[in-house]
Design a protein around this motif. Sequence first.
Motif, short mmCIF file in Angstrom:
data_model
loop_
_atom_site.label_atom_id
_atom_site.label_comp_id
_atom_site.label_asym_id
_atom_site.label_seq_id
_atom_site.Cartn_x
_atom_site.Cartn_y
_atom_site.Cartn_z
N VAL A 1 25.38 38.19 38.83
CA VAL A 1 26.03 38.14 40.12
C VAL A 1 27.10 37.05 40.11
O VAL A 1 26.97 36.05 39.39
CB VAL A 1 25.00 37.87 41.25
N ASP B 1 28.13 42.01 45.60
CA ASP B 1 28.16 42.84 44.39
C ASP B 1 27.22 42.24 43.35
O ASP B 1 27.27 41.03 43.08
CB ASP B 1 29.57 42.89 43.81
N ILE B 2 26.41 43.09 42.76
CA ILE B 2 25.47 42.63 41.75
C ILE B 2 25.39 43.66 40.63
O ILE B 2 25.37 44.87 40.90
CB ILE B 2 24.09 42.34 42.37
N ASP B 3 25.43 43.20 39.40
CA ASP B 3 25.27 44.09 38.25
C ASP B 3 23.78 44.22 37.95
O ASP B 3 23.10 43.21 37.73
CB ASP B 3 25.99 43.53 37.02
N SER B 4 23.29 45.44 37.96
CA SER B 4 21.86 45.66 37.77
C SER B 4 21.64 46.94 36.99
O SER B 4 22.19 47.99 37.32
CB SER B 4 21.16 45.77 39.14
N ASP C 1 27.14 49.31 36.02
CA ASP C 1 25.95 48.64 36.53
C ASP C 1 26.13 48.07 37.93
O ASP C 1 25.16 47.71 38.58
CB ASP C 1 25.57 47.47 35.60
N ARG C 2 27.39 47.97 38.41
CA ARG C 2 27.63 47.23 39.65
C ARG C 2 27.19 48.01 40.87
O ARG C 2 27.52 49.17 41.06
CB ARG C 2 29.10 46.86 39.76
N ARG D 1 27.00 47.54 45.13
CA ARG D 1 27.45 46.77 46.29
C ARG D 1 26.43 46.92 47.42
O ARG D 1 26.18 48.03 47.90
CB ARG D 1 28.83 47.23 46.75
#
Length: 369
Positions: free
Chosen positions: A338, A318-321, A306-307, A309
Amino acid sequence: MTRPAELRCMLMRGGTSKGAYFLAEDLPTEPALRDALLLRVMGGPDERQIDGLGGAHPLTSKVAVVSPSSDPAADVDYLFLQVAVGKPEVSDRQNCGNILAGVGPFAVERGLVPAGEERTSVRIRMVNTGDLATATFPTPGARVDYTGDAEISGVPGTAAAVVIEFPAGAGRLLPTGSPRDMIDGIPVTCVDNGMPTVLMAAASVQVTGYETPKDLEEDLTLADRLRAIRLKAGHLMGLGDVSDTTVPKLTLLAPPRHGGAVTTRTFIPVRCHTSIGVLGAASVAAGLRIEGGVGAALARLPTAGDRIRLEHPTGFLDIDSSLTTDPDGLPVARRTAVVRTARKIFDGTVFPRPAETAPTPAHSPGGPR
């Protein structure tokens, strides 16, 4: 409640922003009196904010107002207020995900939430929009520990990680109902995953997307074009007349240069962000995963996990989405998380400028969308 000559205040860095954190009980309950007081605390409307706590930039002229929550899904309520730089205005028309990073530690510091022996999770209701988030951070020995090895771009050194997780989106990820709209001949994707944001290819407005924030701000032709796009996007997204608000944000996208998924330049709404806001990043990351959106062709998304950048002017975030679909087949956010950091800078008493020397601020009312 009379205006106090002094009041409790904690100055904190939250993510890549800095703000003054207050308990709601320490501020006037009447919004006009509260805003006038906060304007004096931060040093407005002087553009240097020389006589207050503000740092002469929107990223350092922010306020968090925290109180116990009556919502059974939250421990505390967090009202974000943006104190304008250079004009007498205080706005609650948007959230701030960077200042959000300090809300959990502040709530523990002020005794609103008991600390765990090792880690503490604080459930937060963001009053500006009604959205929820959970912040988890270390509290060894039942005390907030701000030290750690987490690094975020735009902040020197390291600090303790604050993991902020947002529940699956309940609202419309695509406020216009379409993955792609045309505004003034420019293809855009209007997305809202915590922050109303308009995505567009930098090349579509005749810039590369790799310029410095200063260079972009000095491009008056670009500024005029973006202003017109933002005003029309506001109506398309159901936000009405946004001429006096800071949302929606505008994010220019370009292919990545440093191994990330995409390069970003975000406007807030006129100044170009030196990094990218957390909630804006949540919307950008979700927008990149929308089939048919303007970011899909530009982004180099990971093949697994999911990460995502996001590259920005001073580094990356970096965010998991991840997304899923609703019964109608429309995309909705499944998971957004995040890692940020926060640090207590001072805790004590602030002495606002005397009231008689400060003009009455304009208030931009917000509330749940």
